[in-house]
Motif scaffolding. Structure first.
Motif, PDB file in Angstrom:
ATOM      1  N   LEU A   1     -77.256 -35.717  15.170  1.00  0.00           N
ATOM      2  CA  LEU A   1     -78.071 -34.898  15.897  1.00  0.00           C
ATOM      3  C   LEU A   1     -78.626 -34.077  16.766  1.00  0.00           C
ATOM      4  O   LEU A   1     -78.732 -33.106  17.326  1.00  0.00           O
ATOM      5  CB  LEU A   1     -78.915 -34.512  14.267  1.00  0.00           C
ATOM      6  CG  LEU A   1     -78.487 -34.375  13.133  1.00  0.00           C
ATOM      7  CD1 LEU A   1     -80.033 -34.600  12.178  1.00  0.00           C
ATOM      8  CD2 LEU A   1     -78.265 -33.190  12.894  1.00  0.00           C
ATOM      9  N   THR A   2     -79.318 -35.812  17.479  1.00  0.00           N
ATOM     10  CA  THR A   2     -79.698 -35.467  18.954  1.00  0.00           C
ATOM     11  C   THR A   2     -78.638 -35.346  19.712  1.00  0.00           C
ATOM     12  O   THR A   2     -79.243 -35.054  21.030  1.00  0.00           O
ATOM     13  CB  THR A   2     -80.536 -36.460  18.981  1.00  0.00           C
ATOM     14  OG1 THR A   2     -79.705 -37.494  19.158  1.00  0.00           O
ATOM     15  CG2 THR A   2     -81.864 -37.240  18.026  1.00  0.00           C
ATOM     16  N   ALA A   3     -77.646 -35.518  19.816  1.00  0.00           N
ATOM     17  CA  ALA A   3     -76.930 -34.887  20.826  1.00  0.00           C
ATOM     18  C   ALA A   3     -76.208 -33.690  20.723  1.00  0.00           C
ATOM     19  O   ALA A   3     -75.306 -32.925  21.632  1.00  0.00           O
ATOM     20  CB  ALA A   3     -75.238 -36.074  20.209  1.00  0.00           C
ATOM     21  N   SER A   4     -76.242 -33.159  19.690  1.00  0.00           N
ATOM     22  CA  SER A   4     -76.016 -31.716  19.056  1.00  0.00           C
ATOM     23  C   SER A   4     -76.844 -30.792  20.485  1.00  0.00           C
ATOM     24  O   SER A   4     -77.727 -31.091  20.018  1.00  0.00           O
ATOM     25  CB  SER A   4     -75.640 -31.313  17.926  1.00  0.00           C
ATOM     26  OG  SER A   4     -76.698 -31.402  17.714  1.00  0.00           O
ATOM     27  N   PRO A   5     -75.928 -29.545  21.268  1.00  0.00           N
ATOM     28  CA  PRO A   5     -77.024 -28.378  21.601  1.00  0.00           C
ATOM     29  C   PRO A   5     -77.680 -27.412  20.762  1.00  0.00           C
ATOM     30  O   PRO A   5     -77.853 -27.402  19.708  1.00  0.00           O
ATOM     31  CB  PRO A   5     -75.266 -27.980  22.523  1.00  0.00           C
ATOM     32  CG  PRO A   5     -74.451 -27.882  21.602  1.00  0.00           C
ATOM     33  CD  PRO A   5     -75.116 -29.235  20.817  1.00  0.00           C
TER      34      PRO A   5
END
Length: 73
Positions: free
Chosen positions: A69-73
């Motif tokens: 979730l933290t890596a998705s834009p």
């Protein structure tokens, strides 16, 4: 002979409540390692049963998705 299976199941169930493998190992190791030594189970077998049980339930609880979730834009 069934102690690794017990560790596997216990680790899988415990993973639902404590998702961090390191924290869970600190909780479980003080009694699992001496019990395994008393029953003649090698520490290697014990750690593998712990790791397999831990990884089995990682897909059930949602904490594995936090880095995604933290890596998705």
């Amino acid at each position: 002979g069934s102690f690794p299976l017990v560790v596997y199941v216990y680790s899988a169930v415990m993973n639902l409540f404590v998702p961090s493998a390191g924290s869970k190992w600190l909780i479980e190791a003080p009694f699992l390692v001496p019990a395994g030594e008393e029953l003649g189970v090698s520490v290697t077998t014990l750690v593998l049963a712990y790791a397999y049980g831990d990884s089995t339930t990682n897909l059930i609880q949602p904490f594995f998705a936090i880095p995604i979730l933290t890596a998705s834009p």
